[in-house]
Design a protein around this motif. Structure first.
Motif, PDB file in Angstrom:
ATOM      1  N   UNK A 225       0.826  -1.209   0.000  1.00 55.46           N
ATOM      2  CA  UNK A 225       0.000   0.000   0.000  1.00 55.46           C
ATOM      3  C   UNK A 225       0.865   1.265   0.000  1.00 55.46           C
ATOM      4  N   UNK A 226       1.857   1.316   0.884  1.00 50.33           N
ATOM      5  CA  UNK A 226       2.694   2.516   0.955  1.00 50.33           C
ATOM      6  C   UNK A 226       3.562   2.669  -0.298  1.00 50.33           C
ATOM      7  N   UNK A 227       4.047   1.567  -0.839  1.00 52.98           N
ATOM      8  CA  UNK A 227       4.855   1.639  -2.057  1.00 52.98           C
ATOM      9  C   UNK A 227       4.028   2.150  -3.221  1.00 52.98           C
ATOM     10  N   UNK A 228       2.817   1.648  -3.378  1.00 49.34           N
ATOM     11  CA  UNK A 228       1.964   2.105  -4.471  1.00 49.34           C
ATOM     12  C   UNK A 228       1.534   3.547  -4.277  1.00 49.34           C
ATOM     13  N   UNK A 229       1.363   3.964  -3.020  1.00 47.27           N
ATOM     14  CA  UNK A 229       1.046   5.376  -2.760  1.00 47.27           C
ATOM     15  C   UNK A 229       2.176   6.268  -3.267  1.00 47.27           C
ATOM     16  N   UNK A 230       3.425   5.893  -2.986  1.00 45.64           N
ATOM     17  CA  UNK A 230       4.564   6.684  -3.439  1.00 45.64           C
ATOM     18  C   UNK A 230       4.737   6.597  -4.960  1.00 45.64           C
ATOM     19  N   UNK A 231       4.523   5.408  -5.530  1.00 40.38           N
ATOM     20  CA  UNK A 231       4.660   5.263  -6.981  1.00 40.38           C
ATOM     21  C   UNK A 231       3.620   6.095  -7.716  1.00 40.38           C
ATOM     22  N   UNK A 232       2.396   6.135  -7.196  1.00 42.79           N
ATOM     23  CA  UNK A 232       1.344   6.919  -7.837  1.00 42.79           C
ATOM     24  C   UNK A 232       1.711   8.395  -7.877  1.00 42.79           C
ATOM     25  N   UNK A 233       2.274   8.894  -6.807  1.00 43.10           N
ATOM     26  CA  UNK A 233       2.590  10.315  -6.752  1.00 43.10           C
ATOM     27  C   UNK A 233       3.829  10.675  -7.557  1.00 43.10           C
ATOM     28  N   UNK A 234       4.737   9.760  -7.719  1.00 39.82           N
ATOM     29  CA  UNK A 234       5.958  10.055  -8.468  1.00 39.82           C
ATOM     30  C   UNK A 234       5.874   9.658  -9.935  1.00 39.82           C
ATOM     31  N   UNK A 235       5.156   8.549 -10.235  1.00 40.35           N
ATOM     32  CA  UNK A 235       5.134   8.033 -11.606  1.00 40.35           C
ATOM     33  C   UNK A 235       3.732   7.836 -12.176  1.00 40.35           C
ATOM     34  N   UNK A 236       2.722   7.930 -11.348  1.00 37.87           N
ATOM     35  CA  UNK A 236       1.336   7.750 -11.786  1.00 37.87           C
ATOM     36  C   UNK A 236       1.048   6.314 -12.233  1.00 37.87           C
ATOM     37  N   UNK A 237       1.665   5.341 -11.581  1.00 37.01           N
ATOM     38  CA  UNK A 237       1.316   3.941 -11.787  1.00 37.01           C
ATOM     39  C   UNK A 237       1.652   3.169 -10.527  1.00 37.01           C
ATOM     40  N   UNK A 238       1.297   1.883 -10.511  1.00 34.53           N
ATOM     41  CA  UNK A 238       1.517   1.041  -9.338  1.00 34.53           C
ATOM     42  C   UNK A 238       2.217  -0.257  -9.746  1.00 34.53           C
ATOM     43  N   UNK A 239       2.745  -0.947  -8.728  1.00 34.81           N
ATOM     44  CA  UNK A 239       3.339  -2.256  -8.954  1.00 34.81           C
ATOM     45  C   UNK A 239       2.274  -3.318  -8.663  1.00 34.81           C
ATOM     46  N   UNK A 240       2.123  -4.321  -9.516  1.00 34.80           N
ATOM     47  CA  UNK A 240       1.138  -5.373  -9.237  1.00 34.80           C
ATOM     48  C   UNK A 240       1.499  -6.158  -7.973  1.00 34.80           C
ATOM     49  N   UNK A 241       0.499  -6.642  -7.290  1.00 38.76           N
ATOM     50  CA  UNK A 241       0.746  -7.457  -6.102  1.00 38.76           C
ATOM     51  C   UNK A 241       1.515  -8.717  -6.510  1.00 38.76           C
ATOM     52  N   UNK A 242       2.661  -8.921  -5.876  1.00 34.31           N
ATOM     53  CA  UNK A 242       3.497 -10.067  -6.212  1.00 34.31           C
ATOM     54  C   UNK A 242       4.189  -9.952  -7.556  1.00 34.31           C
ATOM     55  N   UNK A 243       4.188  -8.750  -8.139  1.00 37.04           N
ATOM     56  CA  UNK A 243       4.808  -8.552  -9.452  1.00 37.04           C
ATOM     57  C   UNK A 243       5.967  -7.581  -9.385  1.00 37.04           C
ATOM     58  N   UNK A 244       6.256  -6.953 -10.511  1.00 33.12           N
ATOM     59  CA  UNK A 244       7.388  -6.034 -10.611  1.00 33.12           C
ATOM     60  C   UNK A 244       7.109  -4.991 -11.680  1.00 33.12           C
ATOM     61  N   UNK A 245       7.811  -3.854 -11.603  1.00 31.30           N
ATOM     62  CA  UNK A 245       7.690  -2.795 -12.602  1.00 31.30           C
ATOM     63  C   UNK A 245       9.036  -2.108 -12.740  1.00 31.30           C
ATOM     64  N   UNK A 246       9.409  -1.807 -13.994  1.00 27.60           N
ATOM     65  CA  UNK A 246      10.647  -1.087 -14.294  1.00 27.60           C
ATOM     66  C   UNK A 246      10.343   0.401 -14.267  1.00 27.60           C
ATOM     67  N   UNK A 247      11.094   1.158 -13.487  1.00 27.16           N
ATOM     68  CA  UNK A 247      10.845   2.587 -13.340  1.00 27.16           C
ATOM     69  C   UNK A 247      11.426   3.363 -14.515  1.00 27.16           C
ATOM     70  N   UNK A 248      10.705   4.377 -15.000  1.00 26.60           N
ATOM     71  CA  UNK A 248      11.269   5.232 -16.057  1.00 26.60           C
ATOM     72  C   UNK A 248      12.212   6.268 -15.455  1.00 26.60           C
ATOM     73  N   UNK A 249      13.064   6.816 -16.299  1.00 24.35           N
ATOM     74  CA  UNK A 249      13.968   7.879 -15.867  1.00 24.35           C
ATOM     75  C   UNK A 249      13.537   9.188 -16.510  1.00 24.35           C
ATOM     76  N   UNK A 250      14.023  10.287 -15.988  1.00 27.22           N
ATOM     77  CA  UNK A 250      13.674  11.613 -16.488  1.00 27.22           C
ATOM     78  C   UNK A 250      14.796  12.143 -17.385  1.00 27.22           C
ATOM     79  N   UNK A 251      14.478  12.607 -18.606  1.00 30.30           N
ATOM     80  CA  UNK A 251      13.147  12.663 -19.203  1.00 30.30           C
ATOM     81  C   UNK A 251      12.668  11.284 -19.643  1.00 30.30           C
TER      82      UNK A 251
END
Length: 411
Positions: A225-251
């Motif tokens: 919950x806390x990780x997805x809260x932070x991901x939503x505010x920084x990247x506007x997406x979430x990590x799936x439960x039990x899954x993974x996501x590659x973070x984009x870089x700026x730009x």
């Protein structure tokens, strides 16, 4: 968001790049020097070199070329060349940026702890992620070597990096990861607490050229919950439960789509995470902008390369001779054109003076206004008028005809 309309340059498909920090008691330059010599003695690499400032100056001085160094001359630079697949040559350049002396007023940076290093390698064809990592050419693979620290504080390559529990720290961490375009950051959520095999880093299963570029972030089962809260505010997406996501870089790259670089399930049981590895490979191969400082590093590798073979030295000298010949030819043409233009200007001036002298008519009023050219053409105009035949007068038009016949009005 940048307001520039110019698209940032992309990472060339032939280039491998990484950036990190060396933290340890041994001097970073000594560690690199010993590792390169060890690999040369074992014939793993063809050769290596530590170019100095004088070599850089001699190499970059040429006709019609301004020498603008792309790095601080106090930086420590190491070059190495080796072959992959037997025939493909790889050239790599590792830079240890100069560390300002304490008290010089320089601002603290994320790499203030330890010695920062920047590594860029380029192959003769597109980079294959299965090739050996250039990082392990310059750095030893020992677990305690201390070179595998990320520029984002508290993170390391080739290890599991637990995510902090505080939400503010989470956001701060993700914000720093987004700015680190030199590395590939992936967030993995544990669906349940893994056993000893599941707690091992996933980097050991990645292709060799990815192991020293991927930063693995782990979220415990209760952190979703806390990780997805932070991901939503920084990247506007979430990590799936039990899954993974590659973070984009700026730009953010135009090719980035979170649906393409997220995995719904990652089994942390020691088995190979095929879907996650595929997502990481696709992200590494995608068109992404060069990170901050990346373009200067690639330029230095290509234009300030010192470690040459005899054939490469000969080709370089031939290019210099051709450059000098072209510069000399251009100077000669420029001199001839200038001389020709000067001769034409002198001829035109002489003709103008001759015309002005011929146009001086006695009694013509002097022209005091305007430029010399206007005065000259004014004299020419007055002289031309003086030479024209006189126009008939009204009295001439009224003379009677020569035959003596009087006009009808008089009769």
């Amino acid at each position: 968001m940048s307001n520039s309309s110019t698209a940032p340059p992309l990472i060339p498909h032939t280039v491998w790049l990484a950036r990190g920090r060396h933290v340890g008691d041994d001097d970073a330059a000594d560690v690199v020097r010993r590792q390169l010599q060890r690999l040369k003695d074992r014939e793993v690499i063809d050769d290596h070199l530590e170019p100095d400032e004088d070599q850089d100056r001699d190499r970059d001085t040429g006709p019609d070329q301004d020498h603008v160094p792309v790095h601080d001359p106090r930086d420590r630079v190491f070059e190495a060349r080796w072959r992959v697949e037997g025939t493909v040559t790889v050239r790599a350049r590792l830079t240890l940026p100069h560390v300002p002396e304490p008290g010089t007023g320089s601002a603290a940076s994320p790499a203030a702890e330890g010695r920062e290093w920047i590594l860029v390698a380029e192959a003769e064809r597109g980079w294959d992620l299965r090739w050996p990592s250039p990082a392990t050419v310059f750095w030893p693979e020992d677990a305690d070597a201390g070179w595998d620290h990320v520029t984002v504080p508290g993170l390391r390559f080739r290890q599991v990096n637990p995510l902090p529990s505080d939400e503010k720290e989470l956001r701060r961490l993700f914000r720093g990861c987004a700015q680190d375009g030199w590395s590939i950051h992936v967030v993995v959520h544990e669906a349940m607490t893994p056993d000893a095999r599941g707690r091992l880093p996933l980097a050991r299963m990645l292709p060799a050229s990815l192991q020293d570029r991927v930063v693995e972030h782990r979220a415990t089962p209760d952190q979703l919950r806390s990780v997805n809260w932070a991901l939503l505010r920084e990247f506007d997406f979430q990590v799936p439960r039990g899954g993974a996501v590659v973070l984009p870089t700026s730009p953010v790259a135009d090719s980035y789509d979170v649906r393409e670089f997220s995995v719904r399930s990652v089994f942390l049981d020691g088995s190979e995470p095929t879907e996650l590895i595929d997502a990481l490979c696709r992200y590494a191969a995608s068109e992404r902008p060069l990170p901050e400082g990346g373009q200067a590093a690639v330029t230095a590798l290509r234009e300030q390369w010192s470690l040459m073979t005899m054939d490469e030295e000969l080709a370089r000298e031939r290019r210099l001779v051709a450059m000098y010949a072209e510069a000399l030819e251009a100077m000669t043409k420029s001199r001839d054109l200038y001389r020709e233009s000067a001769d034409r200007a002198n001829e035109a001036l002489a003709a103008l003076r001759e015309s002005a002298g011929a146009a001086a008519v006695p009694g013509a009023p002097p022209l005091t206004g305007g430029s010399p050219f206007q005065r000259t053409f004014g004299r020419l105009r007055d002289a031309t008028k003086a030479l024209r035949p006189a126009a008939p007068t009204d009295s001439d038009q009224g003379d009677p005809p020569s035959d003596g016949v009087r006009p009808a009005e008089e009769r």
